[in-house]
Design a protein around this motif. Structure first.
Motif, PDB file in Angstrom:
ATOM      1  N   ILE A 193       0.854  -1.200   0.000  1.00 17.95           N
ATOM      2  CA  ILE A 193       0.000   0.000   0.000  1.00 17.95           C
ATOM      3  C   ILE A 193       0.889   1.249   0.000  1.00 17.95           C
ATOM      4  O   ILE A 193       1.888   1.292   0.725  1.00 17.95           O
ATOM      5  CB  ILE A 193      -0.901   0.014   1.265  1.00 17.95           C
ATOM      6  CG1 ILE A 193      -1.803  -1.233   1.295  1.00 17.95           C
ATOM      7  CG2 ILE A 193      -1.754   1.288   1.337  1.00 17.95           C
ATOM      8  CD1 ILE A 193      -2.606  -1.408   2.581  1.00 17.95           C
ATOM      9  N   ALA A 195       0.851   5.455   0.745  1.00 19.72           N
ATOM     10  CA  ALA A 195       0.026   6.418   1.486  1.00 19.72           C
ATOM     11  C   ALA A 195       0.714   7.767   1.578  1.00 19.72           C
ATOM     12  O   ALA A 195       1.940   7.857   1.502  1.00 19.72           O
ATOM     13  CB  ALA A 195      -0.229   5.884   2.893  1.00 19.72           C
ATOM     14  N   MET A 216      -6.141   7.751   4.944  1.00 20.28           N
ATOM     15  CA  MET A 216      -6.830   6.667   4.223  1.00 20.28           C
ATOM     16  C   MET A 216      -5.890   5.472   4.030  1.00 20.28           C
ATOM     17  O   MET A 216      -6.261   4.321   4.285  1.00 20.28           O
ATOM     18  CB  MET A 216      -7.348   7.194   2.878  1.00 20.28           C
ATOM     19  CG  MET A 216      -8.252   6.235   2.143  1.00 20.28           C
ATOM     20  SD  MET A 216      -9.854   6.038   2.947  1.00 20.28           S
ATOM     21  CE  MET A 216     -10.009   4.275   2.949  1.00 20.28           C
ATOM     22  N   GLY A 217      -4.673   5.746   3.580  1.00 21.17           N
ATOM     23  CA  GLY A 217      -3.720   4.660   3.335  1.00 21.17           C
ATOM     24  C   GLY A 217      -3.351   3.928   4.623  1.00 21.17           C
ATOM     25  O   GLY A 217      -3.228   2.704   4.651  1.00 21.17           O
ATOM     26  N   ILE A 272      -2.227  -1.455  -3.579  1.00 22.98           N
ATOM     27  CA  ILE A 272      -3.234  -0.390  -3.464  1.00 22.98           C
ATOM     28  C   ILE A 272      -2.508   0.944  -3.454  1.00 22.98           C
ATOM     29  O   ILE A 272      -1.730   1.243  -2.542  1.00 22.98           O
ATOM     30  CB  ILE A 272      -4.077  -0.533  -2.176  1.00 22.98           C
ATOM     31  CG1 ILE A 272      -4.673  -1.941  -2.078  1.00 22.98           C
ATOM     32  CG2 ILE A 272      -5.180   0.524  -2.153  1.00 22.98           C
ATOM     33  CD1 ILE A 272      -5.499  -2.180  -0.824  1.00 22.98           C
ATOM     34  N   CYS A 274      -2.714   4.392  -2.797  1.00 21.99           N
ATOM     35  CA  CYS A 274      -3.561   5.379  -2.128  1.00 21.99           C
ATOM     36  C   CYS A 274      -2.850   6.721  -2.026  1.00 21.99           C
ATOM     37  O   CYS A 274      -3.456   7.742  -1.713  1.00 21.99           O
ATOM     38  CB  CYS A 274      -3.898   4.832  -0.741  1.00 21.99           C
ATOM     39  SG  CYS A 274      -5.181   5.734   0.074  1.00 21.99           S
ATOM     40  N   PHE A 326      -6.720   4.973  -6.651  1.00 19.44           N
ATOM     41  CA  PHE A 326      -7.653   5.925  -6.047  1.00 19.44           C
ATOM     42  C   PHE A 326      -7.856   7.076  -7.018  1.00 19.44           C
ATOM     43  O   PHE A 326      -6.957   7.404  -7.796  1.00 19.44           O
ATOM     44  CB  PHE A 326      -7.094   6.466  -4.722  1.00 19.44           C
ATOM     45  CG  PHE A 326      -7.517   5.636  -3.543  1.00 19.44           C
ATOM     46  CD1 PHE A 326      -6.968   4.383  -3.332  1.00 19.44           C
ATOM     47  CD2 PHE A 326      -8.484   6.110  -2.658  1.00 19.44           C
ATOM     48  CE1 PHE A 326      -7.375   3.603  -2.268  1.00 19.44           C
ATOM     49  CE2 PHE A 326      -8.889   5.336  -1.581  1.00 19.44           C
ATOM     50  CZ  PHE A 326      -8.342   4.089  -1.379  1.00 19.44           C
ATOM     51  N   CYS A 350     -10.987   3.312  -6.457  1.00 23.43           N
ATOM     52  CA  CYS A 350     -11.798   3.844  -5.351  1.00 23.43           C
ATOM     53  C   CYS A 350     -11.926   5.339  -5.601  1.00 23.43           C
ATOM     54  O   CYS A 350     -10.932   6.067  -5.517  1.00 23.43           O
ATOM     55  CB  CYS A 350     -11.098   3.632  -4.015  1.00 23.43           C
ATOM     56  SG  CYS A 350     -10.425   1.980  -3.790  1.00 23.43           S
ATOM     57  N   LYS A 384     -12.784   6.340   7.836  1.00 24.71           N
ATOM     58  CA  LYS A 384     -11.847   5.723   6.898  1.00 24.71           C
ATOM     59  C   LYS A 384     -11.522   4.287   7.327  1.00 24.71           C
ATOM     60  O   LYS A 384     -11.239   3.436   6.488  1.00 24.71           O
ATOM     61  CB  LYS A 384     -10.585   6.589   6.773  1.00 24.71           C
ATOM     62  CG  LYS A 384     -10.889   7.880   6.009  1.00 24.71           C
ATOM     63  CD  LYS A 384      -9.698   8.807   5.792  1.00 24.71           C
ATOM     64  CE  LYS A 384     -10.123   9.975   4.895  1.00 24.71           C
ATOM     65  NZ  LYS A 384      -9.103  11.017   4.735  1.00 24.71           N
ATOM     66  N   SER A 388     -12.277   1.178   4.892  1.00 25.29           N
ATOM     67  CA  SER A 388     -11.147   0.312   4.529  1.00 25.29           C
ATOM     68  C   SER A 388     -11.568  -1.146   4.527  1.00 25.29           C
ATOM     69  O   SER A 388     -11.196  -1.912   3.633  1.00 25.29           O
ATOM     70  CB  SER A 388      -9.993   0.494   5.519  1.00 25.29           C
ATOM     71  OG  SER A 388      -9.525   1.804   5.449  1.00 25.29           O
TER      72      SER A 388
END
Ligand code: C5P
Length: 405
Positions: A193, A195, A216-217, A272, A274, A326, A350, A384, A388
């Motif tokens: 991920i 972030a 969010m991340g 992901i 983010c 995202f 997202c 968040k 998630s």
């Protein structure tokens, strides 16, 4: 969000100074939907009153094995069966020693013997007592018997010493409880991920960045770990601490984030993206601080495009992870999000509308719509953390589909 809805937690408090944190711990557990039954040892009552614990838990505190009234309402065996989790916090060296020896010389140790529910022990004591071989052996005994050992943390102690033996903070314990109860649907999966923002240097003291907080991340990384995944978090500069059990790699610039992601992408099942990656960076970083001069009313910085990290990963031909992006949009959310899904070859995107006040950048809440090639799912405004879990559940579902023929 009621992450602990209906969970019955028996909070056993023994006599250490960290007991004063149990009121806060209880409130935070109840806020998340848990029922908390407090049991105190005699010594614990010297540090925090049963009245305080009764007020915050909304239930009378149990503290005696030989109290006819208490036995008549919920007897000790019933109490031992009631709990979904027994959390001993703070667990003193004495409580740990008595449990290790299998003693039942007060209500709390008797309950530990009588329960077949999971038991979590959060040690708290002076650092020298913690380091003592007897304590270490006792803790190892409890761990070998299947008890969960949560902590301790190291740092400055109430007695002035510095070292290991601090009880974990209430929110860390709450987080471990959430993690404990979260279904482990991502067991065996590895998730990468990104972030936060990136920082694009102009000179040794200045940079260009954006308003991403990283919340969010970090919430995604935390939820993924709670759901059983092994998580690597590549983080731009943010003011957040790494969630428990998550491996964090710190980066500054988009290029550094790109390099770290590329080094790890193939070894993860999902990626992901983010992070709010800067699209452009100054073409050159001045080696010395740029000076303001009397004749210069304008300054021009030539920018060059940064690599698109998520598109690079999505274009991998071998060991390509399931790739999620995202999209923060201010208008025509679906059109732009679907455009990015196709253009960047993503498996899911997202999308959130950042023009709406109270959601998105820097906020603790968000509303997101997930788009994937064959469908979409709108997730209403929520924390968040809650979002998630929904995002990861959908991702897990899509990853589990058989490949198309
Ligand atoms: O900036 P944009 O709206 O195109 O971002 C969409 C997605 O692309 C996000 O998931 C973001 O993390 C990712 N991105 C990236 N590298 C960039 C720019 C954006 O990975 N240079």
């Amino acid at each position: 969000m009621q992450t602990l809805a209906g969970k019955k937690i028996l909070l056993g408090i023994s006599g250490g100074i960290a007991a004063y944190k149990c009121a806060e711990l209880t409130r935070r557990l109840i806020e998340r939907g848990a029922q908390v039954q407090v049991v105190m040892t005699k010594a614990a009552k010297e540090f925090i009153t049963p009245l305080t614990m009764q007020a915050v838990s909304g239930r009378p505190v149990s503290d005696s094995l030989l109290d006819p009234a208490a036995e008549a309402s919920m007897g000790h065996i019933e109490l031992a069966k009631w709990a979904d989790l027994v959390l001993l916090a703070p667990a003193t060296a004495d409580l740990i020693a008595r449990m290790s020896a299998g003693m039942g010389n007060d209500l709390l140790t008797t309950l530990v013997l009588a329960t077949d529910s999971p038991v979590a022990v959060s040690p708290a004591m002076n650092q020298q007592m913690y380091r003592n071989v007897a304590t270490q052996e006792n803790i190892a005994t409890l761990a070998r018997r299947g008890m969960h050992i949560w902590g301790p943390a190291a740092g400055e102690q109430a007695c002035g010493d510095i070292g290991p033996g601090r009880m974990l903070e209430p929110m860390q314990l709450v987080n471990l409880c959430e993690q404990f109860f979260q279904p482990k649907v991502l067991n065996g999966r590895s998730i990468l991920i990104t972030a936060g923002p990136t920082r694009e240097a102009i000179d040794p003291v200045r940079y260009i960045t954006n308003h991403s907080s990283g919340k969010m991340g970090y919430a995604l990384a935390n939820a993924a770990a709670q759901m059983g995944a092994s998580v690597t978090l590549i983080s731009g500069p943010v003011n957040l601490s790494a969630p428990a059990g998550v491996k964090r790699i710190n980066v500054d610039s988009a290029q550094e984030m790109h390099d770290a992601v590329i080094a790890h992408a193939a070894s993860h099942d999902a990626f992901i993206s983010c992070a709010a990656v800067a699209d452009y960076r100054p073409e050159e970083i001045a080696s010395q601080k740029l000076k303001k001069t009397a004749s210069n009313d304008h300054m021009t910085i030539k920018m060059v495009k940064n690599p698109d990290i998520v598109a690079t990963v999505a274009a991998m031909t071998q060991q390509r992870p399931f790739t999620v992006g995202f999209a923060a949009e201010t208008n025509d959310v679906e059109t732009y999000a679907r455009g990015k899904l196709v253009r960047k070859n993503l498996d899911m995107i997202c999308a959130n509308d950042v023009s709406v006040e109270g959601q998105g950048f820097n906020s603790s809440d968000n509303a997101i719509t997930l788009f994937w090639p064959q469908g979409e799912l709108a997730l209403a405004l929520a924390s968040k953390e809650a979002l998630s879990i929904s995002i990861l559940e959908k991702m897990h579902e899509l990853m589990s589909l058989p490949p198309e023929a």
